[in-house]
Motif scaffolding. Structure first.
Motif, PDB file in Angstrom:
ATOM      1  N   SER A  53       2.259   1.549  -3.466  1.00 55.68           N
ATOM      2  CA  SER A  53       1.235   2.025  -4.394  1.00 55.68           C
ATOM      3  C   SER A  53       0.977   3.518  -4.204  1.00 55.68           C
ATOM      4  CB  SER A  53      -0.067   1.246  -4.179  1.00 55.68           C
ATOM      5  OG  SER A  53       0.118  -0.132  -4.375  1.00 55.68           O
ATOM      6  N   ASP A  80       0.824  -1.211   0.000  1.00 58.33           N
ATOM      7  CA  ASP A  80       0.000   0.000   0.000  1.00 58.33           C
ATOM      8  C   ASP A  80       0.857   1.259   0.000  1.00 58.33           C
ATOM      9  OD1 ASP A  80      -2.463  -1.102  -0.244  1.00 58.33           O
ATOM     10  OD2 ASP A  80      -3.084  -0.837   1.829  1.00 58.33           O
ATOM     11  N   LEU A  86      -3.788   0.585  -8.338  1.00 60.25           N
ATOM     12  CA  LEU A  86      -2.740  -0.317  -7.861  1.00 60.25           C
ATOM     13  C   LEU A  86      -3.184  -1.088  -6.618  1.00 60.25           C
ATOM     14  CD1 LEU A  86       0.368   2.026  -8.336  1.00 60.25           C
ATOM     15  CD2 LEU A  86      -0.204  -0.005  -9.686  1.00 60.25           C
TER      16      LEU A  86
END
Length: 459
Positions: A20, A17, A119
């Protein structure tokens, strides 16, 4: 060590995360400006740091990556990510205003969040596909047994059999042997702890009321030495559908089987507050328009402008509902009768237009202010027709647990009913409301109603 790779999912989730988020931020700058060098310098470097710190704070506060396997699904993961992203956007917007950062490109931020969402979702969907295949090959699985044989025991097994992607493997039932026990019985209660230890069982499901408290306590105490989870299964399915809740009297949990969803104070308070504000605004701001509709109603045919009729409200209490008159006077001299829609000769030409655009319902905002009705809720009916509906569909009584409304799902999806059969068909839509009602759901129904009014598609 069992499941040695499972512990890696948490840091991997965090890492991906953040990756991304940063790819989205830097990539968006490159897409917008054709270069990424200035993003490492002030003022964008500061915004970049704030982006990461805000996301880190959300992870610490909300712990979004801690959930059981049962919630490890695409819709749950994506919904949780989008909620965090929405909060992130709100905080960044506040930061922008606080520092007067109008020199930041709004287009860059839009692209950054778009890339981050793409993403993040791709990782979650891809990860779930990988885990599904990985578990199908026999890896990353959990072993479980069920203690106390009965319908509830077979239900939990059926659930995991239907969801192999969760990776739970069944290793048998445990109970005292009798005529009803299954061939899959692995032993009695005295054999349980040894079986758990030898077969490396991860989870023990204990079914109430098939197991007594003494045996349950013995199983729970054994979990400290053998390392397994104990989960209690109680069959509340029939009650939870009506909205049960757990209350704590000191340390004692008490299950409240009253319809909590329908009596929830916060929902009712917010809904009533919105009803008053919205109805007062419509009646005040729309007064000139109301007078115009009233004038057309008076000139279109003889009779009063408003029509009052007794309807049944919440908990079966009668009240008078008000509408702009859409029929010729004395249309029900022979007794209560449903409208036949466009074929109904009792409806005036102007009344037919009002029904198509729902204008005849506008005086009911007065009923909302009085507390007889809500803006959104199932349409109230006359007792004469309710008695006939209940004979065919007894579940109609569930609608009397909530306050009736000016508009509803049934009104949007179906419209006016011209027979008891059509009323029952519309009932299928309205029965969705008591279980799903919320402020956002009400807003969606209102928006759909406005669309129907604008298009003149009211049936």
């Amino acid at each position: 060590m069992r499941h040695r790779y499972s512990i890696l999912l948490f840091p991997l989730h965090i890492f991906v995360d953040f990756l991304s988020l940063n790819i989205g931020f830097v990539g968006a700058y490159g897409i917008k400006f054709g270069t990424i060098d200035p993003v490492f310098e002030t003022p964008y470097a500061t915004l970049w740091w704030v982006f990461n710190l805000v996301w880190l704070a959300e992870i610490i506060l909300f712990k979004p990556y801690i959930f059981p396997r049962q919630l490890f699904k695409a819709d749950h993961l994506i919904k949780k990510m989008l909620l965090l992203m929405a909060l992130h956007i709100a905080i960044i917007a506040v930061y922008w205003v606080a520092v007067k950062g109008y020199y930041y490109s709004r287009e860059h931020l839009v692209i950054a969040y778009g890339l981050f969402a793409v993403l993040g979702i791709a990782f979650r969907v891809g990860g779930l596909i990988f885990l599904k295949e990985y578990r199908a090959r026999g890896y990353n699985n959990r072993r479980y047994i069920v203690v106390g044989y009965g319908k509830l025991a077979t239900t939990i097994r059926g659930f995991y059999d239907a969801h192999p992607e969760m990776g739970f493997h069944f290793y048998g039932y445990f109970d005292e042997p009798n005529d009803e026990t299954s061939d899959l019985l692995r032993g009695s209660y005295s054999d349980l702890l040894e079986y758990v230890k030898v077969n490396h069982i991860d989870c023990v499901y204990c079914c109430m009321p098939y197991i007594d408290n003494n045996r349950l306590r013995h199983i729970v105490d054994g979990a400290e030495n053998v390392d397994y989870q104990v989960k209690l299964l109680v069959d509340f399915r029939g009650f939870l559908a009506k909205g049960a809740s757990v209350e704590y009297h000191d340390f004692l949990p008490v299950l409240n089987l009253s319809p909590q969803v329908l009596a929830d104070f916060r929902v009712n308070t917010l809904k009533r507050g919105f009803d008053i504000l919205f109805s007062f605004s419509v009646l005040s701001l729309g007064a000139p328009f109301f007078l115009l509709v009233a004038l057309f109603t008076r000139l279109s045919s003889k009779g009063p402008i408003l029509y009052a009729q007794e309807r049944i409200g919440r908990d079966g209490k009668p009240f008078l509902i008000y509408k702009f008159r859409s029929m010729y006077i004395n249309s029900e001299q022979s007794g209560p009768a449903l409208s036949a829609g466009d074929r109904d000769s009792r409806i005036t030409p102007w009344g037919r237009f009002m029904r198509q655009t729902r204008l005849d319902e506008l005086p009911q905002f007065y009923n909302v202010l009085r507390g007889d009705m809500s803006v959104v809720g199932p349409r109230p009916e006359r007792q004469f027709f309710i008695d006939q509906i209940v004979e065919v569909a007894p579940e109609y009584k569930n609608l009397l647990k909530v306050k009736p409304g000016i508009t509803s799902i049934g009104q949007i999806k179906f419209g006016y009913a011209s027979s008891i059969e059509e009323m029952v068909q519309r009932l299928r839509y309205d029965l969705m409301y008591p279980e799903r009602r919320s402020f956002m759901f009400d807003m969606w129904i209102i928006a759909q109603t406005v669309r129907v009014m604008m298009q003149g598609r009211g049936k």
